[in-house]
Scaffold this motif. Structure first.
Motif, PDB file in Angstrom:
ATOM      1  N   GLY C  55       0.796  -1.219   0.000  1.00  0.00           N
ATOM      2  CA  GLY C  55       0.000   0.000   0.000  1.00  0.00           C
ATOM      3  C   GLY C  55       0.828   1.269   0.000  1.00  0.00           C
ATOM      4  N   VAL C  56       2.040   1.174  -0.479  1.00  0.00           N
ATOM      5  CA  VAL C  56       2.870   2.376  -0.571  1.00  0.00           C
ATOM      6  C   VAL C  56       3.341   2.561  -2.008  1.00  0.00           C
ATOM      7  CG1 VAL C  56       3.660   2.076   1.807  1.00  0.00           C
ATOM      8  CG2 VAL C  56       5.048   1.217  -0.091  1.00  0.00           C
ATOM      9  N   SER C  57       3.997   3.678  -2.224  1.00  0.00           N
ATOM     10  CA  SER C  57       4.483   3.938  -3.574  1.00  0.00           C
ATOM     11  C   SER C  57       5.854   3.303  -3.751  1.00  0.00           C
ATOM     12  CB  SER C  57       4.584   5.435  -3.795  1.00  0.00           C
ATOM     13  OG  SER C  57       5.573   5.972  -2.963  1.00  0.00           O
ATOM     14  N   PRO C  58       6.206   3.022  -4.987  1.00  0.00           N
ATOM     15  CA  PRO C  58       7.529   2.425  -5.230  1.00  0.00           C
ATOM     16  C   PRO C  58       8.644   3.263  -4.626  1.00  0.00           C
ATOM     17  CG  PRO C  58       6.400   2.993  -7.287  1.00  0.00           C
ATOM     18  CD  PRO C  58       5.409   3.122  -6.211  1.00  0.00           C
ATOM     19  N   GLY C  59       8.504   4.572  -4.715  1.00  0.00           N
ATOM     20  CA  GLY C  59       9.523   5.440  -4.146  1.00  0.00           C
ATOM     21  C   GLY C  59       9.749   5.145  -2.674  1.00  0.00           C
ATOM     22  N   THR C  60       8.677   4.953  -1.958  1.00  0.00           N
ATOM     23  CA  THR C  60       8.787   4.679  -0.528  1.00  0.00           C
ATOM     24  C   THR C  60       9.574   3.393  -0.282  1.00  0.00           C
ATOM     25  OG1 THR C  60       6.708   5.789  -0.097  1.00  0.00           O
ATOM     26  CG2 THR C  60       7.466   4.220   1.549  1.00  0.00           C
ATOM     27  N   LEU C  61       9.283   2.400  -1.072  1.00  0.00           N
ATOM     28  CA  LEU C  61      10.018   1.143  -0.921  1.00  0.00           C
ATOM     29  C   LEU C  61      11.515   1.387  -1.016  1.00  0.00           C
ATOM     30  CD1 LEU C  61       9.111  -2.214  -2.586  1.00  0.00           C
ATOM     31  CD2 LEU C  61      11.439  -1.371  -2.650  1.00  0.00           C
ATOM     32  N   TYR C  62      11.892   2.179  -1.993  1.00  0.00           N
ATOM     33  CA  TYR C  62      13.316   2.401  -2.218  1.00  0.00           C
ATOM     34  C   TYR C  62      13.929   3.343  -1.181  1.00  0.00           C
ATOM     35  CZ  TYR C  62      13.623  -0.391  -6.384  1.00  0.00           C
ATOM     36  OH  TYR C  62      13.640  -1.455  -7.247  1.00  0.00           O
ATOM     37  N   GLN C  63      13.081   3.881  -0.340  1.00  0.00           N
ATOM     38  CA  GLN C  63      13.614   4.697   0.742  1.00  0.00           C
ATOM     39  C   GLN C  63      14.149   3.783   1.850  1.00  0.00           C
ATOM     40  OE1 GLN C  63      11.159   7.860   0.666  1.00  0.00           O
ATOM     41  NE2 GLN C  63      12.914   9.129   1.127  1.00  0.00           N
ATOM     42  N   PHE C  64      13.678   2.580   1.852  1.00  0.00           N
ATOM     43  CA  PHE C  64      14.067   1.660   2.918  1.00  0.00           C
ATOM     44  C   PHE C  64      14.960   0.531   2.428  1.00  0.00           C
ATOM     45  CE2 PHE C  64      10.177   3.642   4.376  1.00  0.00           C
ATOM     46  CZ  PHE C  64      10.571   4.069   5.630  1.00  0.00           C
ATOM     47  N   PHE C  65      14.860   0.225   1.185  1.00  0.00           N
ATOM     48  CA  PHE C  65      15.691  -0.851   0.641  1.00  0.00           C
ATOM     49  C   PHE C  65      16.326  -0.381  -0.658  1.00  0.00           C
ATOM     50  CE2 PHE C  65      12.210  -2.828   2.973  1.00  0.00           C
ATOM     51  CZ  PHE C  65      12.912  -3.632   3.865  1.00  0.00           C
ATOM     52  N   PRO C  66      17.606  -0.614  -0.781  1.00  0.00           N
ATOM     53  CA  PRO C  66      18.285  -0.109  -1.981  1.00  0.00           C
ATOM     54  C   PRO C  66      17.912  -0.870  -3.247  1.00  0.00           C
ATOM     55  CG  PRO C  66      19.791  -1.392  -0.638  1.00  0.00           C
ATOM     56  CD  PRO C  66      18.510  -1.279   0.147  1.00  0.00           C
ATOM     57  N   ASN C  67      17.467  -2.087  -3.076  1.00  0.00           N
ATOM     58  CA  ASN C  67      17.056  -2.842  -4.266  1.00  0.00           C
ATOM     59  C   ASN C  67      16.307  -4.097  -3.850  1.00  0.00           C
ATOM     60  OD1 ASN C  67      18.994  -4.766  -3.479  1.00  0.00           O
ATOM     61  ND2 ASN C  67      20.550  -3.503  -4.459  1.00  0.00           N
ATOM     62  N   LYS C  68      15.908  -4.840  -4.842  1.00  0.00           N
ATOM     63  CA  LYS C  68      15.060  -5.989  -4.560  1.00  0.00           C
ATOM     64  C   LYS C  68      15.758  -7.016  -3.671  1.00  0.00           C
ATOM     65  CE  LYS C  68      13.555  -9.070  -7.786  1.00  0.00           C
ATOM     66  NZ  LYS C  68      12.657  -9.753  -8.765  1.00  0.00           N
ATOM     67  N   GLU C  69      17.001  -7.246  -3.941  1.00  0.00           N
ATOM     68  CA  GLU C  69      17.687  -8.275  -3.174  1.00  0.00           C
ATOM     69  C   GLU C  69      17.759  -7.907  -1.694  1.00  0.00           C
ATOM     70  OE1 GLU C  69      21.609  -9.361  -4.552  1.00  0.00           O
ATOM     71  OE2 GLU C  69      21.282 -11.352  -3.734  1.00  0.00           O
ATOM     72  N   ALA C  70      17.947  -6.634  -1.434  1.00  0.00           N
ATOM     73  CA  ALA C  70      18.028  -6.209  -0.030  1.00  0.00           C
ATOM     74  C   ALA C  70      16.777  -6.610   0.729  1.00  0.00           C
ATOM     75  CB  ALA C  70      18.228  -4.698   0.040  1.00  0.00           C
ATOM     76  N   ILE C  71      15.682  -6.558   0.052  1.00  0.00           N
ATOM     77  CA  ILE C  71      14.436  -6.956   0.709  1.00  0.00           C
ATOM     78  C   ILE C  71      14.511  -8.426   1.094  1.00  0.00           C
ATOM     79  CG2 ILE C  71      11.945  -7.138   0.446  1.00  0.00           C
ATOM     80  CD1 ILE C  71      12.089  -4.971  -1.669  1.00  0.00           C
ATOM     81  N   ALA C  72      14.951  -9.224   0.135  1.00  0.00           N
ATOM     82  CA  ALA C  72      15.046 -10.654   0.412  1.00  0.00           C
ATOM     83  C   ALA C  72      16.026 -10.922   1.537  1.00  0.00           C
ATOM     84  CB  ALA C  72      15.460 -11.389  -0.855  1.00  0.00           C
ATOM     85  N   ILE C  73      17.124 -10.190   1.514  1.00  0.00           N
ATOM     86  CA  ILE C  73      18.125 -10.408   2.557  1.00  0.00           C
ATOM     87  C   ILE C  73      17.545 -10.077   3.928  1.00  0.00           C
ATOM     88  CG2 ILE C  73      20.311  -9.565   3.461  1.00  0.00           C
ATOM     89  CD1 ILE C  73      21.286  -9.265   0.595  1.00  0.00           C
ATOM     90  N   GLU C  74      16.935  -8.914   4.017  1.00  0.00           N
ATOM     91  CA  GLU C  74      16.369  -8.525   5.298  1.00  0.00           C
ATOM     92  C   GLU C  74      15.307  -9.528   5.734  1.00  0.00           C
ATOM     93  OE1 GLU C  74      17.314  -6.394   7.393  1.00  0.00           O
ATOM     94  OE2 GLU C  74      15.650  -6.416   8.812  1.00  0.00           O
TER      95      GLU C  74
END
Lengths: 235, 235, 235, 235
Positions: C55-74
């Motif tokens: 429920g957020v914008s893509p920009g917001t996602l990238y404010q917390f994770f530098p890229n897709k893999e970082a999400i998986a890592i976290e």
DNA sequence: GATGAATGAGGATTCATTCAT
DNA sequence: TATGAATGAATCCTCATTCAT
């Protein structure tokens, strides 16, 4: 068009054979094209699909037609030939004594019947995409049909200027096409109803042009429709 | 999510703020689409071409429209809105006292004028490929127009069954479109001549249907063709 | 990782709020990512889809994770944390007195249970594409799990060289994963049957390694593997 | 169509003639695909990349394969053919007198050898994305392999119900794949060590299932685990 | 922080047409 | 003639990521 496989009485048979084979190929391809055009429309029809439908390779197709449009053009030509062969030069027997209503009815019926026999006809008349750009094949078909209608109209309106006849013919053809589209979009009784409406449209449109003419062969000099709203005499 | 309903001072304040740029883009894209549709027709128009025309990247286009058809639909919607805003709910003032001829003439004039102002309209109405396949955007436009015509017809033919009204509306629209195509294919005086013919077609087609209405028999100079082929009730 | 919302005794609350909000966002995003990863797999998951799901914008996602893999890592990190919090440092209570069969059974059951609670786990373990290329997040997860298994194995095989322990741990994990995949591919009784088979595989594989050891409770003081091959306790 | 069955002197004469070039292209493309699949995995492999690797245009690829999956399927088929040609119908000579250990060892060795010769095999077996979604090509490969293992198992376990055989075959294949992955991730002596472990896993897993077969109790040095958790007949 | 717009290269796939055999 | 292989630009559409506000 070498569609004369007739005897060719001398011994020189090789070329005939060749041409005969070519003719068969062409017919095959055109039939396939007709089928594909009907199924997907002209624009969406792919030459590969046509070749496949005809059971030949794309290369073979291009041996007989330089490109996609040429196929449509030839198809249109043959259709016109067939139409001429079936119905003669005009859309209806051009006896001006025929009551207009009957003439129109007969013409529409024939037109509709022809379309039912040759569904491609409609697909081809329906210009492929943008109405402004007229493609050649569309144009040829269109021109031929207009000419035929002009012949018909001229017999009813011998004194009308050519420009008016032409315009009226265009209008008639436009309405024909539109009405046909409507009719073909329905089935059974509803289709018949639409055909009837098409006849009404055309008859009522043309009737005042013919006007007073209760068609005593004698007085038919086509007096220019006294109460006519239409046709401004000049241009 | 900026759902901040702050102040909300006027009615035209959208709940979004950042859409300003987007709204502009959408307009830009629709304009570009209109231009491309006009130039090449709907089917041949490519989304990339539209994006290019709008000066944005293809990705941007897809941020606002899920696919090509959505563009056409939105374009059609806006067109209908505009038409409604300009001309009201029906195609013409629905005063049944208006002489049919006038009503038809006005409706045609408006239709033509609208099309001259918004050439896409025509491109959109023109079904893209094969007549069977009806695309959504075409359908929506078509349905709306038919409805508008039905409104107009109903005021003149209060006692006619709905099915007949609908059919007549379809016929009228078909003829409208065909006539418009003819008119737009010409220019100047010739275009006007075609417009006049279109009016004739429609007026003469509808006139016998209306007869007996508020029309005093006196002013009917075209008595409804005794052998009229019109609407035979059943089949 | 600022996951310590503990008191923060002084008045300086702003930063905490901020961090709290950020934490919530991150949790939100990770949850969404988990959901999307499960639904479509890691490779096919799009960051836009994750943002949308959160429920957020893509920009917001990238404010917390530098890229897709970082999400998986976290996500993997948190999963490991949770695992550790739930089951302690090893995959099972490391009491070497436990009969192997029991230990294996318990470990498998926990593993399976954990996966049922956190389906992403499986999606993440399943390396995204090509087995050769090991992605970071996969690697981290994998390494942690191997380490945990090594701990478990070491307690049973105190005298085995580190290299062998490591290899055995890898083998166990590999079989675990394969068995889990099989189990999850089925349901109900069949799933249970597969789980049973997995236990059999592991037990029978490990049993000979442990062999002679009837493990008299006496000598079990959980000697922290003097010759411990494994994990240095601290880290 | 050149169906000319002329002469047909040997059995290997295909009814087509012009496919010579095409057949070469297909091989070329499959080789390229294998290479790309190995390098990037199935999901990330792009048809354009495959075409590029094969040195042809994308269109050429699509002349022979309707889509990416078809390439994988054909690749898998050819691989299975090759496997069958090389090793016969089962994974190992099905002589039930063969000691299990030998049979398993041979099967694993062959499997590993085959994979070293054809690295794509592994890439294809590796389900691409989410474990739920089974792609066709994966499925076909998988099914064929399971069938082959079932043949092998049946010869050792003639009295076991089909469902159990199937499950055991799935387990074996799963372990095979997992073990292979481990082995391929290493090299030289370490790889061999992993291969050995894989053999152990499989042998020890299967051994208790076979016990009591032609094996005279005497030579059973590993008494079938009194508290064996194994296959409970019904549940 | 948060938003949504913007990007643009890249994805699979199609197609009219040409060419070597 | 006929074939089928070959082309390559064009199709629609996606996505990880960045940027202005």
């Amino acid at each position: 068009m070498p569609e004369t496989p007739e005897k060719q009485q001398t011994a020189d048979e090789r070329p005939v054979r060749r041409q005969a084979r070519g003719e068969r190929r062409i017919a095959q391809l055109l039939e396939a094209a007709a089928s594909v055009f009907c199924a997907t429309g002209y624009t969406s029809a792919s030459t590969n699909a046509i070749a496949r439908e005809a059971g030949v390779s794309p290369g073979t197709l291009y041996q007989f037609f330089p490109n996609k449009e040429a196929i449509a053009i030839e198809l249109g030509d043959r259709l016109m030939h067939e139409m001429r062969a079936t119905y003669g030069e005009a859309l209806a027997p051009v006896d001006p004594a025929t009551p207009l209503e009957e003439a129109v009815g007969a013409a529409v019926d024939r037109f509709v019947a022809f379309n039912c026999d040759h569904p491609v006809f409609f697909a081809l008349m329906h210009g492929p995409d943008i109405p402004g750009r007229i493609t050649e094949e569309h144009d040829a078909l269109h021109a031929t049909l207009v000419a035929r209608i002009e012949v018909l109209l001229s017999s009813f309106l011998p004194d009308t200027p050519a420009a008016d006849i032409t315009r009226t013919a265009h209008v008639c053809l436009g309405m024909y096409k539109a009405g046909l589209e409507l009719a073909l979009a329905h089935e059974g009784a509803e289709r018949e109803a639409y055909v009837r409406e098409l006849k009404n449209v055309l008859f009522r449109y043309l009737e005042p042009l013919i006007s007073g003419r209760t068609v005593t062969p004698a007085d038919v000099t086509t007096p220019p429709a006294p109460t006519d709203v239409t046709r401004t005499p000049s241009s």
